[in-house]
Design a protein around this motif. Sequence first.
Motif, PDB file in Angstrom:
ATOM      1  N   VAL A   1     -19.023 -67.523   2.627  1.00 61.27           N
ATOM      2  CA  VAL A   1     -19.957 -68.426   3.304  1.00 61.27           C
ATOM      3  C   VAL A   1     -20.469 -69.502   2.350  1.00 61.27           C
ATOM      4  O   VAL A   1     -20.498 -70.693   2.685  1.00 61.27           O
ATOM      5  N   PHE A   2     -20.849 -69.134   1.133  1.00 60.29           N
ATOM      6  CA  PHE A   2     -21.433 -70.079   0.181  1.00 60.29           C
ATOM      7  C   PHE A   2     -20.382 -70.732  -0.739  1.00 60.29           C
ATOM      8  O   PHE A   2     -20.741 -71.561  -1.566  1.00 60.29           O
ATOM      9  N   GLN A   3     -19.105 -70.305  -0.551  1.00 62.90           N
ATOM     10  CA  GLN A   3     -18.051 -70.815  -1.430  1.00 62.90           C
ATOM     11  C   GLN A   3     -18.481 -70.677  -2.891  1.00 62.90           C
ATOM     12  O   GLN A   3     -18.382 -71.598  -3.695  1.00 62.90           O
TER      13      GLN A   3
ATOM     14  N   VAL B   1     -34.061 -69.799  -3.405  1.00 63.49           N
ATOM     15  CA  VAL B   1     -32.942 -70.713  -3.648  1.00 63.49           C
ATOM     16  C   VAL B   1     -33.251 -71.518  -4.906  1.00 63.49           C
ATOM     17  O   VAL B   1     -34.321 -72.130  -5.017  1.00 63.49           O
ATOM     18  N   VAL B   2     -32.343 -71.482  -5.875  1.00 66.34           N
ATOM     19  CA  VAL B   2     -32.453 -72.263  -7.108  1.00 66.34           C
ATOM     20  C   VAL B   2     -31.250 -73.201  -7.150  1.00 66.34           C
ATOM     21  O   VAL B   2     -30.110 -72.763  -7.349  1.00 66.34           O
TER      22      VAL B   2
ATOM     23  N   ASP C   1     -26.960 -75.560   3.101  1.00 72.45           N
ATOM     24  CA  ASP C   1     -26.927 -75.566   4.561  1.00 72.45           C
ATOM     25  C   ASP C   1     -27.826 -74.438   5.093  1.00 72.45           C
ATOM     26  O   ASP C   1     -27.628 -73.271   4.736  1.00 72.45           O
ATOM     27  N   PRO C   2     -28.820 -74.745   5.929  1.00 72.11           N
ATOM     28  CA  PRO C   2     -29.718 -73.694   6.431  1.00 72.11           C
ATOM     29  C   PRO C   2     -28.979 -72.578   7.159  1.00 72.11           C
ATOM     30  O   PRO C   2     -29.420 -71.424   7.150  1.00 72.11           O
TER      31      PRO C   2
ATOM     32  N   THR D   1     -29.228 -68.421   6.893  1.00 70.97           N
ATOM     33  CA  THR D   1     -29.372 -67.522   8.042  1.00 70.97           C
ATOM     34  C   THR D   1     -28.356 -66.396   7.980  1.00 70.97           C
ATOM     35  O   THR D   1     -28.670 -65.228   8.227  1.00 70.97           O
ATOM     36  N   GLN D   2     -27.122 -66.749   7.613  1.00 71.29           N
ATOM     37  CA  GLN D   2     -26.079 -65.727   7.506  1.00 71.29           C
ATOM     38  C   GLN D   2     -26.353 -64.771   6.341  1.00 71.29           C
ATOM     39  O   GLN D   2     -26.060 -63.573   6.424  1.00 71.29           O
ATOM     40  N   LEU D   3     -26.955 -65.297   5.261  1.00 74.08           N
ATOM     41  CA  LEU D   3     -27.291 -64.426   4.140  1.00 74.08           C
ATOM     42  C   LEU D   3     -28.362 -63.413   4.560  1.00 74.08           C
ATOM     43  O   LEU D   3     -28.330 -62.249   4.145  1.00 74.08           O
ATOM     44  N   HIS D   4     -29.305 -63.861   5.382  1.00 72.91           N
ATOM     45  CA  HIS D   4     -30.320 -62.945   5.914  1.00 72.91           C
ATOM     46  C   HIS D   4     -29.660 -61.858   6.763  1.00 72.91           C
ATOM     47  O   HIS D   4     -30.041 -60.678   6.678  1.00 72.91           O
ATOM     48  N   ARG D   5     -28.675 -62.233   7.572  1.00 69.51           N
ATOM     49  CA  ARG D   5     -28.001 -61.237   8.403  1.00 69.51           C
ATOM     50  C   ARG D   5     -27.218 -60.247   7.555  1.00 69.51           C
ATOM     51  O   ARG D   5     -27.156 -59.057   7.876  1.00 69.51           O
TER      52      ARG D   5
END
Length: 500
Positions: free
Chosen positions: A48-50, A97-98, A149-150, A154-158
Amino acid sequence: MTESTILPAEDYPALASLPRLEALRNFVPDMTEPDSDFDALTAMAATVFQAPVALVTLLDIRDQWFKSAVGVDQTSAPARSSFCAHVIDEAERGELVVLDATKDPRFMSQPFVAAEPFLRFYAGVPILIEGQAVGTVCVFDVQPREQVDPTWLTQLHRLSEMASALLRLKHESRQRALKEAEISREEQRHEMALDAANIGSWLWNIRTGEVSCNHAMTRMFGMEPSVTIQAKDIFAAIHPDDRLAALSRLRTAMANGEEYDGLFRVTKGGRWLLGRGRVHERDSAGRPSVFLGINVDVTEEQTSNQRTRLLLRELNHRVKNTLAMLQSLARQTLRTTSDPKQFMTAFAGRLQAISEAHGLLSDHEWGAIRLSALLHKQLAPHVRDYDRQVEIHKDEILLGPDQAVGLGLVLHELATNAAKYGALTRAEGTVIITARKVDEDGMQVLRMIWTEVGGPPVAEPDRKGFGSILIERSLDKVMGSSVEVQYLPAGVTALVRLPL
């Protein structure tokens, strides 16, 4: 790493929080060991975050342990010098997020920022257990970023929610195993207390093969009292189906200096005996020379408790099957969608459907649950007004564990499709469910009809997606079951047949 890079405990009060540490140790006693069951989550986070590095971590007061890692070989790091310590300490913020660690005074002097691998970007979300932040799902990059990208966050939270659900499932499996072991130990204590007046004792001279024993022992084995009994006579009296296992356990105990603990039947009379013992003496070379043991007749207890043990083993087996089902669902969902966001939505929904069914079963100690409760659990999240949009005509029907989990997945997929494409896309749309218990040649069968009305016109899809396949196959474990989906112009209709 210098001492100055590790901040004192007072700078991270959440790390030392007793409720947090208690939740961590209760739910994850094996926190130091990597676990491949989390590999799908780190792989998805990296995709997701590449990002070259993705971790599922757990933090105690001193160390950060990597349950799963992509892009790194190490399995741990000091907790107070980690980015993730800030996520734990500020868990109420939900994420950290850094974009460029070299410009952040909290991280610019840390070894992995100032030196290899020269980390720059970080994003992390806490893993919550009983409201306590016990770890993180996070990603790193050696390149700084200007923004995030927000939807990725969201996917990281899931993913963190999935990690939390997986930890809870593993905890439940361990608790059930501990309960089984506790019951087994209690059974042994109970058996010995009941039969304290009938205990067979024996002393085996390993060099000569002679066994000295009391009268209770000879009665248990169906032997006449004699001056000498050979060990081979005792072993021959054990039931052939149990003999090899009993001898194997005895040899293992002798070789390893452990206590022998065996359960077996005697051929003559079919009595169940519990054997306990250990090496009493060894010769000058350290070889066992004398073995001392006892036998207790546990026939009545073994018979009366057999069903309890079988039920506990079956329950533990079901939990393990659920973990395997989750892994299979993840793989199949990944195969049918390349979009991470779609994957997360589909998989999280299916995970929730299984979780809801398990919750109901757990509330009823894994016995039968009512169909009405399962319907409400699976449909309510997908409708605006449950009482108005869901019309149910049913008999009073109870479902066992296999029926509840399988039918729960079917209902979830049907409700999801209805909310996306069918009747539940419109406020006036309705789902009508008719569930009747019928007798088919002496066998009770649930016949359920799912009918959608008031939605857009329906056409049969060109090809079946994984959701359609899942509807058809979710009840495979129940012999004689079937699900037929009909794409009628007025709305989708599903016919379910489920033996009870």
